[in-house]
Design a protein around this motif. Structure first.
Motif, PDB file in Angstrom:
ATOM      1  N   ASP A 105       0.854  -1.185   0.000  1.00 19.97           N
ATOM      2  CA  ASP A 105       0.000   0.000   0.000  1.00 19.97           C
ATOM      3  C   ASP A 105       0.894   1.242   0.000  1.00 19.97           C
ATOM      4  O   ASP A 105       2.117   1.136   0.088  1.00 19.97           O
ATOM      5  N   ARG A 106       0.286   2.394  -0.099  1.00 22.10           N
ATOM      6  CA  ARG A 106       1.041   3.648  -0.259  1.00 22.10           C
ATOM      7  C   ARG A 106       2.050   3.876   0.884  1.00 22.10           C
ATOM      8  O   ARG A 106       3.210   4.205   0.643  1.00 22.10           O
ATOM      9  N   GLU A 107       1.584   3.697   2.114  1.00 24.77           N
ATOM     10  CA  GLU A 107       2.461   3.920   3.271  1.00 24.77           C
ATOM     11  C   GLU A 107       3.610   2.911   3.303  1.00 24.77           C
ATOM     12  O   GLU A 107       4.763   3.266   3.525  1.00 24.77           O
ATOM     13  N   ASP A 110       6.159   3.757   0.637  1.00 24.96           N
ATOM     14  CA  ASP A 110       7.041   4.858   1.038  1.00 24.96           C
ATOM     15  C   ASP A 110       8.139   4.371   1.968  1.00 24.96           C
ATOM     16  O   ASP A 110       9.307   4.757   1.828  1.00 24.96           O
TER      17      ASP A 110
END
Length: 176
Positions: A105-107, A110
């Motif tokens: 997922d995005r988090e 990152d």
């Protein structure tokens, strides 16, 4: 990281770096390379010369340094491989492909990228240490040809990660 300071900077280049401030910064860099690592079997030398193709299938060789660690290190080893010299844009595309294949997922993506950046830095330091050692100590002069590109990659990576946490390392790299 100390391999870089000793085998490359001190022995190969003939500079005498102050190891004490570098050691603390190398620990920070190492901690960042481990932070948010995606754990798995880490080859530790996952570069083009350790991938063989037989009957159209890839096979990885040279596992003597393998251990559990962040997969980002192997990805960094492969994407910044000085024997292949992938363009930065291609490296970025392949990094994003790996993140996509992992289904992050995005988090998580990152955090994966953060760890990957520091794995690139530590791998680059290791490469230069190895190239210095192999060239100077082992007399394998063919490795010297890869030093300019590896050094340029290192300088670029240090600039990307520019932080107050490793000023001694940044200064050392800038002055090479």
């Amino acid at each position: 990281c100390l391999y870089f300071a000793t085998a490359f900077v001190r022995d190969y280049l003939g500079h005498n770096p102050d190891i004490e401030p570098l050691t603390a910064e190398f620990e920070y860099i190492s901690d960042q390379a481990l932070a948010n690592g995606y754990p798995g079997l880490m080859h530790r030398d996952c570069q083009s010369r350790n991938i063989m193709i037989k009957n159209g299938q890839p096979f990885f060789i040279d596992f003597q340094g393998a251990r559990i660690g962040p997969l980002q290190y192997d990805l960094a080893s492969l994407l910044i491989d000085p024997y292949v010299k992938l363009k930065t844009g291609t490296q970025d595309i392949l990094l994003e492909y790996a993140i996509e294949r992992l289904g992050l997922d995005r988090e998580s993506a990152d955090r994966f990228r953060h760890c990957y950046g520091y794995c690139c830095l530590t791998r680059n330091l290791q490469m230069l240490g190895a190239f210095g050692f192999l060239t100077l100590t082992k007399g394998k002069k063919q490795f010297e040809a890869y030093i300019p590109d590896a050094l340029a990659m290192l300088k670029s990576q240090v600039k990307k990660l520019e932080t107050n946490h490793f000023q001694a390392v940044s200064s050392l790299v800038d002055n090479i």
